[in-house]
Write a protein that holds these residues in place. Sequence first.
Motif, PDB file in Angstrom:
ATOM      1  N   ILE A 214       0.842  -1.207   0.000  1.00 44.67           N
ATOM      2  CA  ILE A 214       0.000   0.000   0.000  1.00 44.67           C
ATOM      3  C   ILE A 214       0.873   1.251   0.000  1.00 44.67           C
ATOM      4  O   ILE A 214       0.634   2.202  -0.762  1.00 44.67           O
ATOM      5  N   GLU A 215       1.892   1.262   0.842  1.00 39.37           N
ATOM      6  CA  GLU A 215       2.792   2.420   0.906  1.00 39.37           C
ATOM      7  C   GLU A 215       3.486   2.643  -0.435  1.00 39.37           C
ATOM      8  O   GLU A 215       3.587   3.780  -0.918  1.00 39.37           O
ATOM      9  N   ASN A 216       3.957   1.557  -1.044  1.00 36.76           N
ATOM     10  CA  ASN A 216       4.670   1.678  -2.320  1.00 36.76           C
ATOM     11  C   ASN A 216       3.754   2.152  -3.440  1.00 36.76           C
ATOM     12  O   ASN A 216       4.138   2.985  -4.268  1.00 36.76           O
ATOM     13  N   VAL A 217       2.542   1.607  -3.480  1.00 40.70           N
ATOM     14  CA  VAL A 217       1.604   1.998  -4.531  1.00 40.70           C
ATOM     15  C   VAL A 217       1.173   3.452  -4.350  1.00 40.70           C
ATOM     16  O   VAL A 217       1.051   4.202  -5.322  1.00 40.70           O
ATOM     17  N   ALA A 218       0.954   3.859  -3.105  1.00 37.31           N
ATOM     18  CA  ALA A 218       0.594   5.257  -2.837  1.00 37.31           C
ATOM     19  C   ALA A 218       1.696   6.195  -3.306  1.00 37.31           C
ATOM     20  O   ALA A 218       1.432   7.250  -3.901  1.00 37.31           O
ATOM     21  N   GLU A 219       2.939   5.804  -3.069  1.00 32.50           N
ATOM     22  CA  GLU A 219       4.074   6.606  -3.531  1.00 32.50           C
ATOM     23  C   GLU A 219       4.153   6.599  -5.052  1.00 32.50           C
ATOM     24  O   GLU A 219       4.397   7.630  -5.681  1.00 32.50           O
ATOM     25  N   PHE A 220       3.925   5.441  -5.653  1.00 28.93           N
ATOM     26  CA  PHE A 220       3.959   5.312  -7.112  1.00 28.93           C
ATOM     27  C   PHE A 220       2.914   6.217  -7.766  1.00 28.93           C
ATOM     28  O   PHE A 220       3.171   6.847  -8.800  1.00 28.93           O
ATOM     29  N   LEU A 221       1.735   6.298  -7.159  1.00 26.62           N
ATOM     30  CA  LEU A 221       0.656   7.134  -7.702  1.00 26.62           C
ATOM     31  C   LEU A 221       0.742   8.582  -7.226  1.00 26.62           C
ATOM     32  O   LEU A 221      -0.074   9.407  -7.643  1.00 26.62           O
ATOM     33  N   ASN A 222       1.712   8.852  -6.352  1.00 28.00           N
ATOM     34  CA  ASN A 222       1.842  10.185  -5.756  1.00 28.00           C
ATOM     35  C   ASN A 222       0.560  10.568  -5.019  1.00 28.00           C
ATOM     36  O   ASN A 222       0.029  11.668  -5.174  1.00 28.00           O
ATOM     37  N   LYS A 223       0.077   9.625  -4.203  1.00 22.73           N
ATOM     38  CA  LYS A 223      -1.144   9.827  -3.426  1.00 22.73           C
ATOM     39  C   LYS A 223      -0.842   9.578  -1.947  1.00 22.73           C
ATOM     40  O   LYS A 223      -1.021   8.466  -1.440  1.00 22.73           O
ATOM     41  N   PRO A 224      -0.369  10.595  -1.241  1.00 16.43           N
ATOM     42  CA  PRO A 224      -0.070  10.410   0.188  1.00 16.43           C
ATOM     43  C   PRO A 224      -1.318   9.990   0.959  1.00 16.43           C
ATOM     44  O   PRO A 224      -2.434  10.418   0.646  1.00 16.43           O
ATOM     45  N   ILE A 225      -1.127   9.133   1.954  1.00 15.83           N
ATOM     46  CA  ILE A 225      -2.259   8.677   2.761  1.00 15.83           C
ATOM     47  C   ILE A 225      -1.977   8.927   4.234  1.00 15.83           C
ATOM     48  O   ILE A 225      -0.836   8.873   4.680  1.00 15.83           O
ATOM     49  N   THR A 226      -3.037   9.172   4.968  1.00 12.61           N
ATOM     50  CA  THR A 226      -2.915   9.405   6.406  1.00 12.61           C
ATOM     51  C   THR A 226      -2.866   8.072   7.148  1.00 12.61           C
ATOM     52  O   THR A 226      -3.167   7.009   6.585  1.00 12.61           O
ATOM     53  N   HIS A 227      -2.508   8.143   8.416  1.00 13.24           N
ATOM     54  CA  HIS A 227      -2.498   6.937   9.246  1.00 13.24           C
ATOM     55  C   HIS A 227      -3.902   6.336   9.325  1.00 13.24           C
ATOM     56  O   HIS A 227      -4.074   5.111   9.257  1.00 13.24           O
ATOM     57  N   GLU A 228      -4.899   7.193   9.442  1.00 15.29           N
ATOM     58  CA  GLU A 228      -6.282   6.712   9.526  1.00 15.29           C
ATOM     59  C   GLU A 228      -6.681   5.980   8.248  1.00 15.29           C
ATOM     60  O   GLU A 228      -7.301   4.908   8.299  1.00 15.29           O
ATOM     61  N   HIS A 229      -6.326   6.553   7.098  1.00 15.39           N
ATOM     62  CA  HIS A 229      -6.656   5.898   5.835  1.00 15.39           C
ATOM     63  C   HIS A 229      -5.912   4.573   5.684  1.00 15.39           C
ATOM     64  O   HIS A 229      -6.462   3.601   5.149  1.00 15.39           O
ATOM     65  N   MET A 230      -4.677   4.531   6.141  1.00  9.06           N
ATOM     66  CA  MET A 230      -3.922   3.282   6.062  1.00  9.06           C
ATOM     67  C   MET A 230      -4.629   2.176   6.838  1.00  9.06           C
ATOM     68  O   MET A 230      -4.779   1.042   6.351  1.00  9.06           O
ATOM     69  N   GLU A 231      -5.070   2.486   8.032  1.00 11.58           N
ATOM     70  CA  GLU A 231      -5.740   1.468   8.849  1.00 11.58           C
ATOM     71  C   GLU A 231      -7.053   1.026   8.208  1.00 11.58           C
ATOM     72  O   GLU A 231      -7.398  -0.158   8.230  1.00 11.58           O
ATOM     73  N   ARG A 232      -7.779   1.971   7.616  1.00 13.88           N
ATOM     74  CA  ARG A 232      -9.027   1.609   6.943  1.00 13.88           C
ATOM     75  C   ARG A 232      -8.757   0.782   5.687  1.00 13.88           C
ATOM     76  O   ARG A 232      -9.511  -0.147   5.374  1.00 13.88           O
ATOM     77  N   LEU A 233      -7.694   1.120   4.974  1.00 14.52           N
ATOM     78  CA  LEU A 233      -7.334   0.345   3.785  1.00 14.52           C
ATOM     79  C   LEU A 233      -6.976  -1.092   4.162  1.00 14.52           C
ATOM     80  O   LEU A 233      -7.396  -2.046   3.499  1.00 14.52           O
ATOM     81  N   LEU A 234      -6.199  -1.247   5.212  1.00 13.07           N
ATOM     82  CA  LEU A 234      -5.813  -2.591   5.650  1.00 13.07           C
ATOM     83  C   LEU A 234      -7.038  -3.425   6.016  1.00 13.07           C
ATOM     84  O   LEU A 234      -7.101  -4.622   5.713  1.00 13.07           O
ATOM     85  N   LYS A 235      -8.008  -2.794   6.649  1.00 12.83           N
ATOM     86  CA  LYS A 235      -9.226  -3.517   7.013  1.00 12.83           C
ATOM     87  C   LYS A 235     -10.072  -3.808   5.779  1.00 12.83           C
ATOM     88  O   LYS A 235     -10.549  -4.937   5.584  1.00 12.83           O
ATOM     89  N   HIS A 236     -10.269  -2.799   4.933  1.00  9.48           N
ATOM     90  CA  HIS A 236     -11.104  -2.950   3.738  1.00  9.48           C
ATOM     91  C   HIS A 236     -10.536  -4.002   2.787  1.00  9.48           C
ATOM     92  O   HIS A 236     -11.288  -4.738   2.140  1.00  9.48           O
ATOM     93  N   LEU A 237      -9.206  -4.076   2.707  1.00  7.59           N
ATOM     94  CA  LEU A 237      -8.544  -4.998   1.781  1.00  7.59           C
ATOM     95  C   LEU A 237      -8.206  -6.341   2.414  1.00  7.59           C
ATOM     96  O   LEU A 237      -7.578  -7.184   1.763  1.00  7.59           O
ATOM     97  N   SER A 238      -8.600  -6.538   3.660  1.00  9.71           N
ATOM     98  CA  SER A 238      -8.351  -7.827   4.304  1.00  9.71           C
ATOM     99  C   SER A 238      -9.155  -8.918   3.605  1.00  9.71           C
ATOM    100  O   SER A 238     -10.177  -8.649   2.958  1.00  9.71           O
ATOM    101  N   PHE A 239      -8.699 -10.153   3.738  1.00  5.77           N
ATOM    102  CA  PHE A 239      -9.354 -11.256   3.032  1.00  5.77           C
ATOM    103  C   PHE A 239     -10.828 -11.376   3.410  1.00  5.77           C
ATOM    104  O   PHE A 239     -11.696 -11.512   2.535  1.00  5.77           O
ATOM    105  N   GLU A 240     -11.130 -11.316   4.691  1.00  6.39           N
ATOM    106  CA  GLU A 240     -12.516 -11.485   5.128  1.00  6.39           C
ATOM    107  C   GLU A 240     -13.417 -10.377   4.591  1.00  6.39           C
ATOM    108  O   GLU A 240     -14.551 -10.624   4.170  1.00  6.39           O
ATOM    109  N   GLN A 241     -12.908  -9.142   4.611  1.00  3.08           N
ATOM    110  CA  GLN A 241     -13.706  -8.023   4.105  1.00  3.08           C
ATOM    111  C   GLN A 241     -13.927  -8.152   2.597  1.00  3.08           C
ATOM    112  O   GLN A 241     -15.035  -7.939   2.102  1.00  3.08           O
TER     113      GLN A 241
END
Length: 452
Positions: A214-241
Amino acid sequence: MERELVIPKSYPINLIDKDWSKRELYFKKDSKDFLDKVHDLKVRDDDVWIVTYPKCGTTWMQELLWLLMNDCDFETALATDQEIRSPFMEFGFYTYGDADGAIQTLEDLSSPRLIKTHLPLALLPAQLWQKKAKVVYVSRNPLDALVSSYYHGLSWGFYYGQTMDQFFENEILRKRLVEETPIAHFAEFYRIRHRPWIYYTSFENMKDNLRGVIENVAEFLNKPITHEHMERLLKHLSFEQMKNNPTTNHLWERKIVNHPNAGKEDHKFVRRGKVNGYKDELKPDMIDKINCFINAELQKHDVTLENILLLKKEYNVFILSFGRSPPLDASGGHRKLKNKNKKSSPQIGRRTTLGTMREATLRLLLLIGIVLAGGCAAHLTKRSFSDQSVHGYTTERTCWWNEVCKEEFQSLFRCKCPQFSYCRSPGRYYNAYCSMTDTGYIWTQPNWDWGP
């Protein structure tokens, strides 16, 4: 689906210098009009393309890309089917045979577009390699991808009534591996993975370190993300979700296809998400048969599965060589080493552990000594040649050790080498890597303040 040998209007000779006339490409029968339209498709500067061989984690990466490109709009992502937010380029042609409609769907999208495709390198739009819009590529262990394709086709009705063995004998061994092997698809993108407009990763890499991807792709797209967004992304992209999210299980596409056998044997689109899960699904003799094809293709393309799946980090090649990990088989898993001592005692186990620890410590000390000695030698040795003609960077970031810092024939650095290292190449017309040694052809990198 009946397939035939196809020839594109042109080949990406500016990317890979090889005899493209020997590259056999198969696609749906009577597809010349569609492929010509794809070849001539107008690519926008802010496009992002997600390219994969089928069933390699496309949906997973696609969801991440869409969220990063749309300011982490989770509400829309949960309310709108992914296929509508980010269309599959070939879908309209596969389903209706409608070449114009398939292309029009892409042209009607507002910018920035996120476009999904499973086409191999040579069949993609020519402008993609001219304008250099961003491309994200995901590879996967072919055996896992092929098993996943069976369950996908079973749920959609295409393979209803076929056992796993029948599918692999009839569809994979006799057709798919002959017409379009996963390795050919992977290998071509692997060869151009260092281009600054390409981000190459693997399903295995995402499973191992999703946060890092996620960090690498955000950097690749030049799309900085906040800590809050990172945690939501990890949950949203989890296998169960992902498994329980209806918008990422391709229900809209399945309804459009409307195969008469669809749903008679139902499996979630996001099913297991397990690395090397094929070992629980395929019989050993079938694994051996598939591996024969895979090994032959790996040899043909002069690449290893370990490299394609990024199981061995390029910037750690030297360090990993000291670890003496068990060799990998063609399936990407470590081969089991036979234990000649069938019986062992706790004392033997402790002695073995202590011996291993001592050996590891000695190796580490040796490695540190070599690095320090190399560093000292690097500062004492006069440079062979210093090239100061390059003044800019494509991205504002620091390279990894041994990463490509400047590609051949490129007028910008990809990244800034770490402190006490040099952007070094064998000569002017070669890729340059970050190295502690300052002999050879050194590309002098200007100081650059990346900011806070």
